[in-house]
Design a protein around this motif. Structure first.
Motif: not given
Length: 451
Positions: A384-390, A392-402, A408-413, A440-445
């Motif tokens: 569920e978190t993959l589609d929610q604002p984070v 550490m990612l500047g308010g973007k969802t992980p799927r948006q950030a990548v 991508r660098q921020k998602v890795a961090e 999660m690493w694999t799903e987010l590429g």
């Protein structure tokens, strides 16, 4: 530190007038701003942070001093010592001293930790691929993706860690990066450029300052925690011995007659703030309270529990304990004897975890089943978190950030941060400690950035 890396000779050399005065200059670079800001001596700093940490910090200044070239002759303490006293040291110690002479303090990200043996370290400031480091002590406590400020030096064909190592939190890392961006004239830049060795040597004290300001702030915050009344957190357990013949019925009758006492069961009462009917609980604008609040909005001032032959009052400040003691004495009279009080700081309370019986929250079910249930819950939570604002990612969802290279660098961090927090779970038997974020690493590429 191993005997083969013994620096006692150099430290004795430091007592010479020409080196003692020069070392004072370097020491002031590392601690002057902190000590001046807090109007304290180094010994007082050691009392707050602990003797072991203070020795490590002193070592950071000393190792920096070993790299310094001063005006006049002799210009460097290592060169001078090896020239005059080197014959007393074995080959490995001489090589270690020589490596420290040209060493650089940098910030590293740790991975592939083999406790008691080795780790991989990626330089976050100078770039490059991770390097293998032979290490026997720090690897027993370091975890995957920890960030450390250290000097990695080559000695007789092996990379080793120098004696002074600082574990950097996320906050300390951000503070260091902000400071380095300012020094590099890139304050508004998003990314820190690769820094040259000579530039890092010039700012070695920044590592100490960033770490200490972070650690000192956390230590002082812990010591200054307050409850809603502004009282300093200090846990009081007041035990009233019961007089002979006192029954559970007697205790319930007296406690239920005290305004604010709310009975939970036959042996336990919550002591709540008392608000006469029709009054609202006052709002404390901007107040951060760690107190427990009931569903009805009333704050819990303490607890009273019947344990064997004692009536036990628990409160989180001296003021509340004194008030609660007076209430119980007034209500019970001769039914209770003179109480005994145990006082604990919040640090002592935290040190007592896990619970004294050693049980984890999942110990009532088989460990295998507990782990399966908790891992399934974590899978659902993080999916569920993959589609929610984070944040550490500047308010973007992980799927948006990548979708961007920077993202991508921020998602890795972010993923490294999650893994690191899980790896640092103090109770290794806790089911969360074995949770894998690999999917999660694999799903987010971004698996190619997991290094």
């Amino acid at each position: 530190m191993p005997a083969s890396h013994d620096l006692n000779g150099l430290m004795k050399f430091l007592s010479r007038d020409e080196w003692r005065e020069r070392f004072a200059e370097v020491f002031d670079d590392h601690f002057g701003p902190i000590l001046a800001d807090g109007d304290m001596e180094f010994e007082e700093l050691a009392e707050v942070l602990g003797a072991d940490r203070a020795m490590t910090l002193w070592g950071c200044a000393f190792e920096d001093f070993l790299t310094q070239d001063f005006e006049g002759e002799p210009s460097n303490i290592v060169d001078e010592y090896l020239k005059r006293r080197g014959w007393k040291e074995n080959a490995q110690t001489r090589a270690y001293m020589g490596a420290l002479r040209s060493s650089v303090m940098s910030l590293y990200e740790v991975s592939d930790v083999v406790p008691g043996q080795s780790l991989m370290a990626r330089d976050l400031l100078r770039g490059g691929e991770p390097i293998a480091v032979k290490e026997g002590t720090a690897t027993k406590t370091l975890k995957q993706w920890d960030k450390i400020a250290a000097r990695i030096v080559p000695v007789l064909g092996k990379n080793i860690l120098a004696g002074s190592l600082l574990h950097f939190t996320r906050e300390a890392t951000e503070s260091l990066f902000d400071g380095l961006l300012g020094v590099c004239g890139k304050r508004n830049a998003r990314k820190l450029p690769a820094i040259k060795d000579e530039d890092l040597r010039a700012v070695a004290s920044m590592f100490t300052l960033a770490w200490v300001f972070d650690a000192l702030g956390k230590a002082m915050d812990m010591q200054m925690l307050q409850n809603a009344e502004g009282d300093v957190f200090m846990f009081h357990d007041v035990r009233f011995p019961l007089a002979a013949g006192v029954t559970q019925k007697d205790i319930a009758a007296r406690l239920n007659g005290i305004a604010g006492m709310s009975q939970e069961n036959a042996q336990f009462w919550n002591w709540l703030e008392y608000m006469p009917q029709g009054e609202d609980r006052p709002k404390e604008a901007g107040t951060l309270s760690l107190d427990t609040v009931m569903d009805n909005g009333l704050r819990v001032l303490g607890n009273v529990e019947l344990k064997g032959g004692f009536l036990c009052l628990s409160a989180n400040s001296a003021e509340r304990a004194e008030k609660g003691t007076a209430l119980i004495r007034r209500a019970f009279g001769d039914l209770v004897r003179t109480p005994l009080t145990e006082i604990r700081t919040i640090q002592q309370m935290m040190a007592e975890r896990p619970a004294k019986d050693g049980k984890t929250p999942s110990s009532e079910m088989p460990p295998e089943l507990a782990e399966q249930v908790i891992h399934e819950y974590l899978d659902q939570h993080y999916r569920e978190t993959l589609d929610q604002p984070v944040r550490m990612l500047g308010g973007k969802t992980p799927r948006q950030a990548v979708k961007s290279q920077t993202g991508r660098q921020k998602v890795a961090e972010w993923l490294k941060y999650l893994e690191n927090q899980t790896a640092r779970q103090p109770d290794r038997a806790n089911p969360t400690a074995a949770y894998s974020f690999e999917w999660m690493w694999t799903e987010l590429g971004v698996h190619d950035l997991r290094r």
